[in-house]
Design an enzyme around this catalytic site. Structure first.
Site, mmCIF file in Angstrom:
data_model
loop_
_atom_site.group_PDB
_atom_site.id
_atom_site.type_symbol
_atom_site.label_atom_id
_atom_site.label_comp_id
_atom_site.label_asym_id
_atom_site.label_seq_id
_atom_site.Cartn_x
_atom_site.Cartn_y
_atom_site.Cartn_z
ATOM 1 N N LEU A 101 0.810 -1.226 0.000
ATOM 2 C CA LEU A 101 0.000 0.000 0.000
ATOM 3 C C LEU A 101 0.840 1.270 0.000
ATOM 4 C CD1 LEU A 101 -2.911 -0.987 2.447
ATOM 5 C CD2 LEU A 101 -2.712 -1.300 -0.031
ATOM 6 N N HIS A 113 13.118 -2.279 -0.798
ATOM 7 C CA HIS A 113 12.238 -1.875 -1.898
ATOM 8 C C HIS A 113 12.902 -0.740 -2.676
ATOM 9 C CE1 HIS A 113 8.817 -0.201 -4.075
ATOM 10 N NE2 HIS A 113 8.276 -1.404 -3.950
ATOM 11 N N GLU A 130 11.982 -6.007 -9.508
ATOM 12 C CA GLU A 130 11.096 -4.905 -9.899
ATOM 13 C C GLU A 130 11.905 -3.868 -10.670
ATOM 14 O OE1 GLU A 130 7.448 -4.450 -6.934
ATOM 15 O OE2 GLU A 130 9.132 -3.174 -6.414
ATOM 16 N N ILE A 162 7.610 0.691 -12.397
ATOM 17 C CA ILE A 162 6.778 0.804 -11.193
ATOM 18 C C ILE A 162 5.755 1.926 -11.357
ATOM 19 C CG2 ILE A 162 6.796 1.444 -8.742
ATOM 20 C CD1 ILE A 162 9.435 -0.054 -8.449
ATOM 21 N N GLY A 218 3.865 -2.644 -12.372
ATOM 22 C CA GLY A 218 2.832 -2.560 -13.407
ATOM 23 C C GLY A 218 1.833 -3.700 -13.438
ATOM 24 N N ALA A 261 1.131 -2.745 -6.294
ATOM 25 C CA ALA A 261 0.656 -1.656 -5.445
ATOM 26 C C ALA A 261 -0.509 -0.914 -6.094
ATOM 27 C CB ALA A 261 1.804 -0.697 -5.144
ATOM 28 N N SER A 262 -0.199 -0.059 -7.095
ATOM 29 C CA SER A 262 -1.213 0.873 -7.593
ATOM 30 C C SER A 262 -2.434 0.177 -8.172
ATOM 31 C CB SER A 262 -0.591 1.826 -8.618
ATOM 32 O OG SER A 262 0.198 1.134 -9.545
#
Ligand code: G3P
Length: 214
Positions: free
Chosen positions: A7, A85, A133, A138, A173, A194-195
């Site tokens: 999040l 991260h 990643e 991202i 993505g 996430a998004s």
């Protein structure tokens, strides 16, 4: 497949997303978990959703003002932590120290890395999993599993060369079930996203779409 929803500090309701993670987890063979901001871990864990930290520090109990202690994060209800991260980069020695701190507190560990070479180095530190990643993807909605499949396959190979027991996730993505299937076809054991969920109008519907083809 492991689907871990980070999040970050997005302005979503972490408890509502966690409840959706918990409910959708009950409908699928996939493993779903959520990584809220540190200050939300306790409330999120109380929902019953599998809860992860986004970061802990390579420290022990003591004079460490402003740090996140692995034991405190575990006490709050987290079962694992992301480490290194792309938006919370660490030096190699600190990644190593953080893996040890997390293991001391019985937290599961996922070390993130930008590319397959870093994945090999991360796997050598003995985490439970690594996550590749590419930073440039991202938050773009362009899935790594389709835009850059080689990076996923090469990361899987790099980790296997070092330690076949270290699982590999991919992220950046990812937002649909097709993206998750593509990740699995490339050898990934899960996805970090996430998004696609945190910024969705309906996070539960987004989660259902992610696991539908699994
Ligand atoms: O930790 C997951 C992340 O960095 C990927 O973000 O928004 O591309 O799914 P996103």
């Amino acid at each position: 497949m492991f689907v871990l929803v980070n999040l970050k500090t997005y302005p979503c309701d972490p408890v509502a997303v966690a409840e959706a993670v918990r409910d959708v987890d009950e409908t699928t063979d996939a493993r779903l978990a959520v990584a809220p901001a540190a200050t939300h871990i306790e409330r999120v864990a109380e929902t019953g959703a599998e809860t992860w930290a986004q970061h802990v520090d390579p420290i022990d109990h003591g004079s460490n003002t402003g740090h996140a202690l692995a034991e405190h994060v575990a006490d709050a209800g987290a079962v694992g932590t992301l480490i290194n991260h792309s938006e919370r980069r660490l030096k190699l020695a600190d990644i190593d120290g953080t893996v040890r701190a997390a293991q001391r507190a019985d937290l599961e560990t996922i070390v993130c890395a930008n590319n397959p070479a870093q994945i090999g180095a991360a796997a050598a530190l003995g985490p439970d999993a690594v996550a590749v990643e590419p930073p440039e993807l991202i938050g773009t909605g362009t899935p790594v599993s389709q835009a850059d499949p080689d990076v996923v396959e090469d990361a899987v190979a790099a980790a296997a060369d070092v330690d076949p027991d270290v699982s590999v996730l991919c992220g950046a993505g990812i937002s649909t079930g097709d993206d998750v299937v593509a990740a699995g076809d490339l050898g990934a054991g899960g996805v970090l996203l996430a998004s696609g969920v945190a910024k969705a109008d309906d996070p539960k519907a987004a989660l259902e779409d992610l696991v539908a083809p699994l």
